[in-house]
Structure formats: C-alpha cells, structure tokens
Design an enzyme around this catalytic site. Structure first.
Site, PDB file in Angstrom:
ATOM      1  N   GLU A 196       0.655  -1.225  -0.015  1.00  0.00           N
ATOM      2  CA  GLU A 196      -0.592   0.048   0.028  1.00  0.00           C
ATOM      3  C   GLU A 196       0.916   1.571  -0.192  1.00  0.00           C
ATOM      4  O   GLU A 196       2.245   1.127   0.295  1.00  0.00           O
ATOM      5  CB  GLU A 196      -0.833   0.323   1.539  1.00  0.00           C
ATOM      6  CG  GLU A 196      -1.629  -1.668   1.290  1.00  0.00           C
ATOM      7  CD  GLU A 196      -2.270  -1.462   2.534  1.00  0.00           C
ATOM      8  OE1 GLU A 196      -3.292  -0.211   3.128  1.00  0.00           O
ATOM      9  OE2 GLU A 196      -2.538  -2.319   3.595  1.00  0.00           O
ATOM     10  N   GLU A 306     -10.041   6.467   2.593  1.00  0.00           N
ATOM     11  CA  GLU A 306      -9.815   5.031   4.017  1.00  0.00           C
ATOM     12  C   GLU A 306      -9.545   6.435   5.097  1.00  0.00           C
ATOM     13  O   GLU A 306      -8.894   7.741   5.350  1.00  0.00           O
ATOM     14  CB  GLU A 306      -9.321   4.551   4.258  1.00  0.00           C
ATOM     15  CG  GLU A 306      -9.458   3.677   5.548  1.00  0.00           C
ATOM     16  CD  GLU A 306      -9.075   2.190   5.598  1.00  0.00           C
ATOM     17  OE1 GLU A 306      -9.014   1.572   6.674  1.00  0.00           O
ATOM     18  OE2 GLU A 306      -7.885   2.229   4.888  1.00  0.00           O
TER      19      GLU A 306
END
Length: 354
Positions: A196, A306
């Site tokens: 990520e 997020e």
C-alpha cells in the site's frame, strides 16, 4: 467483512510513567539507525541520512545476505516520465538539505512518538479492523470506512495513478484519513497480503496533521507482520531523495490550486521485486518473500480513500473527513480525485479510468 476483534486498553491513554524508560530507549535504538548526517525539517521532523546497508530491512534474518538492487531491470519501471505539470511535488525536509550518496533519509522516531502510539512493541503497525477498546468502563469501537474503485480476480503486476493531495480535518489523535492504492492477494481468513502507498494524516504516528507520503505492507491480514514506512524490516529503500513518512510540501485547497502526484507500484518480472515509485523517484522495493501470496501476481488492485474514527456505538458519526471533505459531484477544485488510473497485467498497462 468480519475479522477478529482485539480487546484492550484504549491506545494513546498510557501515561509516560506507565511505560518503562529502558524499554523505550531500547526500542528507539532499534528504530533509529546511526546517522551520517541529520536534517532538521521546517515541520519539526529530524531526517537522518543513514548508510544504505544500515537501514531497518537488514534487521530481518532473510536479508543477511541480500544485495541491494539499485534499480529495476524492467525498462517500464525505470521510465522517467512524470507528466506535464507546472509545479514540483517534494517533501518539506528537502528545503533544508539532501542526503549524501549511498545513504537513505529516514524520519527519526522520538520518545513522544512511542508514548503517543500507546504501544512500544506494535509501534508503526495497524490493528486488524474492527477493533474494540475498553476505557473507563466504556466500550469504544474503531470503525473503518472506504470509498474505492478496483479491479479484481485477475493476475496483476502493478498499479499506476495520480492522487490529489488534500489536508482534510481529522478530529482525534487515533483517527486518520488517507488516499492510497492497494495491491492485494489472499483473503482475510487465510492471510491477506497487501502492498500500500499514498498520503495520509495520522497524528498518532507522526505527531501532527500534515499530509505525508507513506507505505505499508502486511503478510498476514495486519496481525503480526508488516508496518508503516521503515518502522520494521521489510521495505528496502534505495532513494536518497524521498523519506517515507515525511510531510509533502503542498496540498490542494477548496476552489483553489490543485496538486497531485504520480504513484506506481510495479513488479519487476525478472527479479520478483515490487518497486515503489513516487513521481520519477524510485523509492525502493518489497521483496516477494515478505508477501508470499504476491510472489506471482496480485489478485486485486484498488484505488481510493479511507478514514478511521471511533464510536461508542450510539450511531454518532465522526467529523473526520475523507479527501477534500466534499463529494465527487462538487467537481474539480472542490472534490479530491484519482486520475490516469492504470493496472498492469501480464502483458501490458491498460488505462482503467481517465
């Protein structure tokens, strides 16, 4: 999506006196490697220029005989194309100097960082969501919310996209907001493997609310392996120009100037290394042996935002924002964006979303 619940004291509530000073000092010595040069960033960070073979990756037993790969063998990853822009995205610390050849810049971890995190052992790691904490007789749940687009059930060798940079409101110390790409294989039950990267605001880790470039990996659904940036052995950095976890030099404003950066995660087919590239800078790589389910390819690529917030279960939503804090229908200059999305499959890069 249901995954195990962790029960414990609420992070960040520990007083300094509750933490053993000797344990703190040992952890700081483990995290902070000897510096050849130190640079004081305008935001208060100290960036240590560490000899490249002293970096944290070499604390891992599987790296003992590892020879650092300075560049990928694939021509597509080495490509220097960064797009036509009238501005340059870099990091604040770069205004005060640069690291010498054969060193890498590492953000120095401080005593306050460890105390603020609430866990010396698990500093720099995510907890598997959802997490429930008990504090003063009350129960508090950690809630994750996402907005993503993705491609799934394929054989992917990477991701490429432009990510707009914002500074959203993040209400509490343990809450965060981010925009990133995920490269994924496996599943929650048998072990999720992810790579990520993007930008994030996470006061609990960094001590402020500036948007920062970050990387993360896990080989077991965020349980025992993986961490942010260089906070554990795993990622091998080769760039002396980029410091993972350091603040970016600018961000977009509502109805004002817009800023983004090009982010690439791509597997080198000849070596099996997953390379991370920010704009035209090759930052470094993740070896496949730390994420074995990504050794051949990724099953899923995702792009999106997020947030994490905390609730006592009474249905109250946080004021923590994602992106610009405004929905997509507001349009350019008002809503955050990803553009020029590409996934990389076994044959060729394919545009996904314009």
């Amino acid at each position: 999506m249901v995954i195990p619940i962790v029960v414990g004291t609420f992070p960040g509530k520990s007083k300094p006196s509750d933490l053993h000073e000797q344990e703190i000092e040992l952890r700081l010595k483990q995290l902070n490697k000897p510096a050849i040069k130190s640079i004081h960033s305008p935001d208060g960070d100290i960036i240590d220029c560490v000899w490249i073979y002293d970096q944290p990756a070499f604390d891992h037993p599987l790296f003992k005989s590892h020879t650092i790969q300075r560049r990928p063998r694939s021509n597509s990853i080495r490509d220097k194309t960064g797009g036509n822009k009238t501005y340059i995205i870099h990091q604040l610390w770069r205004t005060k100097g640069e690291c010498p050849e054969n060193t890498i810049p590492i953000r120095r971890t401080t005593r306050d960082d460890l105390i603020r995190s609430g866990s010396i052992k698990n500093y720099g790691r995510k907890s598997p969501p959802p997490t429930i904490y008990h504090t003063e007789g009350a129960q508090t749940e950690e809630v994750h919310e996402h907005t993503c687009v993705y491609v799934d059930y394929g054989q992917f060798h990477g991701s490429k996209s432009r990510i707009s940079i914002w500074k959203p409101n993040v209400l509490r110390t343990r809450e965060f907001s981010l925009a990133q790409t995920w490269v994924v294989n496996g599943d929650w039950d048998t072990g999720l493997n992810t790579l990520e990267s993007g930008w994030q605001i996470l006061h609990a880790l960094y001590g402020d609310k500036n948007p920062r470039l970050f990387a993360y990996w896990t080989g077991d659904t965020y349980r025992e392996t993986g961490c942010y940036n260089l906070d554990c052995p795993g990622f091998v950095q080769v760039s002396r120009h980029i410091s993972l976890g350091a603040a970016l030099n600018t961000f977009s404003t509502y109805n004002g100037e817009q800023y983004d950066f090009l982010l690439t995660i791509e597997k080198d087919q000849e070596t099996g290394l997953w390379w991370l590239k920010f704009e035209t800078y090759l930052i470094g790589y993740w070896p496949s042996f730390i994420v074995p389910k990504l050794a051949a390819s990724a099953r899923k690529i995702a792009w999106g935002g997020e947030i994490v917030y905390y609730t006592s279960g009474r249905g109250t939503h946080t004021l923590t924002q994602m992106g610009s804090g405004h929905f997509a229908e507001k349009g350019f200059r008002k809503a955050a964006y990803f553009n020029s999305l590409e996934y990389i499959d076994t044959s060729v890069k394919k545009p996904r979303i314009g």
